[in-house]
Design an enzyme around this catalytic site. Structure first.
Site, PDB file in Angstrom:
ATOM      1  N   GLY A  50       0.845  -1.180   0.000  1.00 40.02           N
ATOM      2  CA  GLY A  50       0.000   0.000   0.000  1.00 40.02           C
ATOM      3  C   GLY A  50       0.883   1.232   0.000  1.00 40.02           C
ATOM      4  O   GLY A  50       2.028   1.191   0.465  1.00 40.02           O
ATOM      5  N   GLN A  86       2.919  10.022   1.449  1.00 37.05           N
ATOM      6  CA  GLN A  86       4.228   9.388   1.426  1.00 37.05           C
ATOM      7  C   GLN A  86       5.042   9.810   0.210  1.00 37.05           C
ATOM      8  O   GLN A  86       6.258   9.610   0.184  1.00 37.05           O
ATOM      9  CB  GLN A  86       4.094   7.865   1.430  1.00 37.05           C
ATOM     10  CG  GLN A  86       3.568   7.299   2.745  1.00 37.05           C
ATOM     11  CD  GLN A  86       3.438   5.794   2.687  1.00 37.05           C
ATOM     12  OE1 GLN A  86       2.459   5.270   2.148  1.00 37.05           O
ATOM     13  NE2 GLN A  86       4.411   5.103   3.232  1.00 37.05           N
ATOM     14  N   HIS A 118      -2.170   7.407   7.272  1.00 38.04           N
ATOM     15  CA  HIS A 118      -1.251   8.356   6.620  1.00 38.04           C
ATOM     16  C   HIS A 118      -1.981   9.622   6.230  1.00 38.04           C
ATOM     17  O   HIS A 118      -1.440  10.721   6.328  1.00 38.04           O
ATOM     18  CB  HIS A 118      -0.631   7.737   5.364  1.00 38.04           C
ATOM     19  CG  HIS A 118       0.540   6.855   5.641  1.00 38.04           C
ATOM     20  ND1 HIS A 118       1.670   7.294   6.296  1.00 38.04           N
ATOM     21  CD2 HIS A 118       0.762   5.559   5.326  1.00 38.04           C
ATOM     22  CE1 HIS A 118       2.540   6.299   6.397  1.00 38.04           C
ATOM     23  NE2 HIS A 118       2.026   5.231   5.814  1.00 38.04           N
ATOM     24  N   HIS A 139      -4.199   1.237   7.495  1.00 35.81           N
ATOM     25  CA  HIS A 139      -2.829   1.739   7.596  1.00 35.81           C
ATOM     26  C   HIS A 139      -2.666   2.958   6.707  1.00 35.81           C
ATOM     27  O   HIS A 139      -2.130   3.996   7.121  1.00 35.81           O
ATOM     28  CB  HIS A 139      -1.868   0.613   7.173  1.00 35.81           C
ATOM     29  CG  HIS A 139      -0.424   0.995   7.126  1.00 35.81           C
ATOM     30  ND1 HIS A 139       0.523   0.465   7.965  1.00 35.81           N
ATOM     31  CD2 HIS A 139       0.248   1.859   6.326  1.00 35.81           C
ATOM     32  CE1 HIS A 139       1.714   0.965   7.680  1.00 35.81           C
ATOM     33  NE2 HIS A 139       1.588   1.823   6.689  1.00 35.81           N
ATOM     34  N   GLU A 140      -3.147   2.851   5.450  1.00 31.98           N
ATOM     35  CA  GLU A 140      -2.996   3.971   4.508  1.00 31.98           C
ATOM     36  C   GLU A 140      -3.860   5.155   4.925  1.00 31.98           C
ATOM     37  O   GLU A 140      -3.451   6.311   4.756  1.00 31.98           O
ATOM     38  CB  GLU A 140      -3.328   3.521   3.083  1.00 31.98           C
ATOM     39  CG  GLU A 140      -2.507   2.331   2.559  1.00 31.98           C
ATOM     40  CD  GLU A 140      -1.004   2.474   2.764  1.00 31.98           C
ATOM     41  OE1 GLU A 140      -0.485   3.611   2.799  1.00 31.98           O
ATOM     42  OE2 GLU A 140      -0.338   1.439   2.919  1.00 31.98           O
ATOM     43  N   CYS A 159       6.319  -0.210   7.135  1.00 28.34           N
ATOM     44  CA  CYS A 159       5.913   0.972   6.368  1.00 28.34           C
ATOM     45  C   CYS A 159       7.104   1.467   5.571  1.00 28.34           C
ATOM     46  O   CYS A 159       8.225   1.562   6.104  1.00 28.34           O
ATOM     47  CB  CYS A 159       5.407   2.049   7.327  1.00 28.34           C
ATOM     48  SG  CYS A 159       4.837   3.539   6.489  1.00 28.34           S
ATOM     49  N   LEU A 160       6.869   1.805   4.304  1.00 26.80           N
ATOM     50  CA  LEU A 160       7.957   2.303   3.458  1.00 26.80           C
ATOM     51  C   LEU A 160       8.548   3.598   4.014  1.00 26.80           C
ATOM     52  O   LEU A 160       9.687   3.927   3.718  1.00 26.80           O
ATOM     53  CB  LEU A 160       7.444   2.538   2.031  1.00 26.80           C
ATOM     54  CG  LEU A 160       7.067   1.256   1.270  1.00 26.80           C
ATOM     55  CD1 LEU A 160       6.371   1.609  -0.048  1.00 26.80           C
ATOM     56  CD2 LEU A 160       8.291   0.411   0.997  1.00 26.80           C
TER      57      LEU A 160
END
Lengths: 289, 165
Positions: free
Chosen positions: B48, B53, B136, B132-133, B90-91
């Protein structure tokens, strides 16, 4: 979002546990300051077992003096064990009306008797307060000291387990502070003592072992006097370097094959599957007898 | 125009801490962004990726949990049930994994890349990626789920890992 490990294979689908059953168990544990390995080791079956009013109590605190690389339990310097612990555990067993209880512990290399006395007292207390309950203990190796293992035998539990965990070759990687032969000797000691109950051991697959090694370990366990065997899938407790990553997810059909081999070898009862842990459905052993 | 791989912002970047704004209309620019985000997600091996991000504070994210890419604009959770705990990475906080308790099932309402309204019931991993997204989009990250005492340790770990690069 990222997922470092492969997503768990589909056969790991778990029922969502009943929140009410979990809450009841949690309240009881908190109010009696008791630990379970269910929580301490992040067992995936927690929801299932607690929903069935089964739990595996962990005595002697929640900090272990070893640091086996498959285990989620905290390691470090433990504090003195609670003196009222045997009574608390027994009271919880009675309150939950458990038909079968499993008692395990962290390893306590720091104590003079390595915790053997606490096992003895806990079993005796449960016998006293809840005489109908079947008692299973899952013990550490007590550094291989026969007289300490003897103390546990003396308390006359119905089942004594000591897990070999993995094959001989992987011991230095997975259990640097333990020893394969010592683990077998613990089981052999129990057998030699004339213990009349069930002797049990467990192995995890997926750490990098090969088929021949698994078969050899089964042979070794049978020779040492083991009656009951559990075989489960290793799941890494975390992504930390401390924990060995999962090398392979073994297919349920392969688990079934190992189960058949084990029965062929003469084990009286075998539980083999991805989610099997030493105490998983431990009470089922009485049906198979 | 071809979709390009975008730069993923990491912990400490102000974009990751801002509240993202609703998308007013979905046109060619938004679709180009979505394509680039999908490409970036695949290249970086994520499941995702949210617009903040890549430095854009708009309520857009993309995901692919094995069913092919999906684009989600102006998401809203209509319903949630149950809880389940799982470890997430997470990236934007590479090398760190946190165990987070999230709802097991959600009902998600959103606009797709064509501006069409969608409503889906999602469970397990799909629900988790969405939540999760969505975090953000509200300036929240996995680090925020750690107890304050542990958080210092994680932030230190993260800074050490970044310095090693």
């Amino acid at each position: 979002m990222t997922l470092d490990n492969a997503v768990l294979p589909p056969w790991f689908r778990q029922e969502i546990p009943d929140p009410a059953a979990l809450a009841e168990m949690r309240d009881l544990l908190r109010s009696s300051s008791l630990h379970t390995v269910c929580e301490g080791a992040n067992c995936p079956n927690l929801g299932y077992c607690w929903g069935k009013k089964t739990a595996t109590f962990m005595i002697l605190g929640d900090i272990c003096t070893r640091a086996c690389r498959f285990c989620a339990v905290k390691h470090g310097k433990p504090s003195l064990p609670e003196t009222g612990e045997p009574e608390s555990v027994a009271a919880a067993v009675k309150r939950l009306a458990l038909k079968h209880v499993v008692i395990t512990s962290v390893t306590r290399d720091d104590m003079p008797d390595q915790g053997a006395g606490q096992f003895l007292r806990t079993v005796e207390m449960i016998r006293k307060i809840s005489p109908g309950t079947k008692i299973e203990v899952l013990i550490p190796d007590f550094s291989g000291k026969t007289e300490l293992v003897g103390q546990v035998i003396e308390s006359r539990p119905d089942i004594i387990g000591h897990n070999i965990e993995t094959v001989w070759r992987l011991y230095p990687l997975v259990r640097p502070q333990a020893d394969y032969m010592r683990a077998l000797n613990v089981l052999a000691d129990i057998k030699r003592s004339g213990f009349e109950g069930i002797i049990k051991s467990g192995i995890m697959l997926g750490l990098g072992e090969i088929r021949d090694e698994i078969l050899q370990t089964m042979r070794d366990l049978k020779d040492a006097g083991c009656d009951v065997l559990t075989i489960g899938q290793y799941l890494s407790p975390s992504q930390n370097a401390r924990h060995v990553p999962v090398e392979r997810f073994i297919h349920p059909e392969e688990f079934k094959e190992y189960e058949d081999v084990a029965y062929g070898r003469g084990f009286r009862f075998v539980m083999s599957g991805p989610l099997v842990r030493s105490s998983y459905m431990a009470e089922e052993v009485w049906q198979k007898k | 125009m071809i979709a390009t791989k975008l730069k993923v912002r990491t912990f400490g970047d102000p974009c990751l801490e801002r509240l993202s704004e609703q998308v007013q209309a979905i046109g060619p620019a938004e679709r180009m962004l979505i394509e680039s985000m999908i490409k970036t997600m695949y290249v970086e091996d994520g499941v995702g990726l949210a617009a903040p991000q890549v430095g854009i504070n708009r309520r857009i994210f993309v995901a692919d949990i094995g069913d092919g890419p999906m684009a989600v604009v102006n998401p809203k959770i209509l319903k949630k049930e149950g809880t389940i705990v799982m470890e997430e990475g997470c990236l934007s906080v590479p090398g760190i994994n946190v165990e987070i308790e999230r709802p097991h099932m959600i009902r998600l309402h959103y606009l797709d890349e064509n501006g069409m309204q969608q409503e889906k019931d999602l469970t397990d991993l799909k629900a988790r990626v969405v939540l999760h997204e969505m975090d953000h989009l509200d300036g929240k990250m996995i680090i925020d789920y750690i107890a304050p005492s542990e958080r210092e340790k994680f932030i230190r770990q993260f800074k050490e890992k970044s310095d090693q690069k």
